[in-house]
Design a protein around this motif. Structure first.
Motif, short mmCIF file in Angstrom:
data_model
loop_
_atom_site.label_atom_id
_atom_site.label_comp_id
_atom_site.label_asym_id
_atom_site.label_seq_id
_atom_site.Cartn_x
_atom_site.Cartn_y
_atom_site.Cartn_z
N UNK A 27 -15.42 -24.76 19.38
CA UNK A 27 -14.10 -23.88 19.57
C UNK A 27 -13.90 -23.21 18.09
N UNK A 28 -14.15 -23.53 17.07
CA UNK A 28 -14.01 -22.86 16.04
C UNK A 28 -14.59 -21.37 15.78
N UNK A 29 -16.03 -21.66 16.69
CA UNK A 29 -16.71 -20.35 16.56
C UNK A 29 -16.21 -19.40 17.73
N UNK A 30 -15.76 -19.98 18.81
CA UNK A 30 -15.20 -19.15 19.98
C UNK A 30 -13.86 -18.61 19.37
N UNK A 31 -13.26 -19.01 18.51
CA UNK A 31 -11.84 -18.55 18.00
C UNK A 31 -12.37 -17.23 16.94
N UNK A 32 -13.48 -17.59 16.32
CA UNK A 32 -13.76 -16.27 15.22
C UNK A 32 -14.24 -15.26 16.07
N UNK A 33 -14.83 -15.47 17.02
CA UNK A 33 -15.62 -14.38 18.15
C UNK A 33 -14.46 -13.42 18.39
N UNK A 34 -13.26 -14.49 19.02
CA UNK A 34 -11.95 -13.74 19.44
C UNK A 34 -11.22 -13.00 18.22
N UNK A 35 -11.42 -13.55 17.21
CA UNK A 35 -10.60 -12.80 16.12
C UNK A 35 -11.36 -11.68 15.72
N UNK A 55 -22.74 -18.93 16.74
CA UNK A 55 -22.69 -19.49 18.34
C UNK A 55 -24.02 -19.91 19.01
N UNK A 56 -25.16 -19.03 18.58
CA UNK A 56 -26.39 -19.07 19.09
C UNK A 56 -27.01 -20.24 18.53
N UNK A 57 -26.73 -20.49 17.00
CA UNK A 57 -27.32 -21.66 16.54
C UNK A 57 -26.69 -22.78 16.87
N UNK A 58 -25.44 -22.95 17.21
CA UNK A 58 -24.69 -24.09 17.54
C UNK A 58 -25.10 -24.67 18.94
N UNK A 59 -25.23 -23.44 20.02
CA UNK A 59 -25.44 -23.86 21.44
C UNK A 59 -26.89 -24.17 21.40
N UNK A 60 -27.94 -23.85 20.70
CA UNK A 60 -29.37 -24.14 20.48
C UNK A 60 -29.32 -25.77 19.97
N UNK A 61 -28.55 -25.97 18.92
CA UNK A 61 -28.33 -27.46 18.54
C UNK A 61 -28.18 -28.35 19.64
N UNK A 62 -26.91 -28.00 20.35
CA UNK A 62 -26.59 -28.72 21.41
C UNK A 62 -27.55 -28.98 22.41
N UNK A 63 -28.09 -27.96 22.84
CA UNK A 63 -29.32 -28.00 23.81
C UNK A 63 -30.46 -29.01 23.19
N UNK A 64 -30.83 -28.96 22.16
CA UNK A 64 -31.63 -29.95 21.46
C UNK A 64 -31.30 -31.17 21.46
N UNK A 65 -30.10 -31.36 21.03
CA UNK A 65 -29.67 -33.00 21.03
C UNK A 65 -29.55 -33.47 22.49
N UNK A 66 -28.94 -32.70 23.21
CA UNK A 66 -29.09 -33.07 24.90
C UNK A 66 -30.36 -33.51 25.09
#
Length: 158
Positions: A27-35, A55-66
């Motif tokens: 959510x913090x990254x989404x807000x930063x992109x919006x701003x 965002x790319x890094x966070x989404x990659x880490x989410x996919x890796x952990x899942x």
């Protein structure tokens, strides 16, 4: 795909990181992109590009952990019937027979290993030598500097 061994503590740590990424970081990254979008031209907007990279890094880490959690064989060592033998997840106190130095290691999965915290990978030479052995057994570990002999002093399942 092969199941990867993971301790209960390791799985809980991954789940906590995943929850943090999904509920706080994303959510913090989404807000930063919006701003950043609100500042106008995206081609020359460094804040926008930095946020997209995060965002790319966070989404990659989410996919890796899942992926790790879905392929994990979570082993609760406290419920294991090991009869005093060294098994995955066990905490082992060993003594170097040459120097007399004692060290304690917990045998964990590759992703959990951290030598500074006393956790060694189940695939490491020391762990491979210890698996299946008991207290007072002497094991020989093939190290780059030569063979090292250790005596198992204690085995705990905590």
């Amino acid at each position: 795909m092969n199941k990867v061994p993971l301790t209960v503590a390791g799985a809980n740590k991954l789940r906590a990181e995943l929850e943090e990424l999904k509920s706080v970081v994303r959510p913090r990254i989404i807000q930063a992109i919006s701003d950043a979008r609100a500042h106008g031209d995206l081609k020359e907007n460094a804040e926008y590009h930095a946020a997209r990279e995060q965002q790319s890094f966070a989404e990659g880490r989410i996919a890796e952990i899942e992926s790790k959690l879905s392929n994990a064989n979570i082993i609760d060592v406290t419920k294991a019937d090991a009869n005093g033998k060294v098994i995955f997840g066990a905490t082992v106190k060993i003594e170097d027979l040459d120097s007399g130095k004692e060290v304690t290691y917990q045998i964990v999965g590759e992703d959990e290993a951290n030598i500074k915290e006393g956790r060694i990978s189940v695939g490491s030479p020391i762990a491979r030598a210890l698996i299946g052995k008991e207290v007072e057994d002497v094991v020989t570990v093939k190290a780059p500097g030569g063979n090292i002999e250790y005596e198992i002093i204690a085995v705990d399942y905590i």
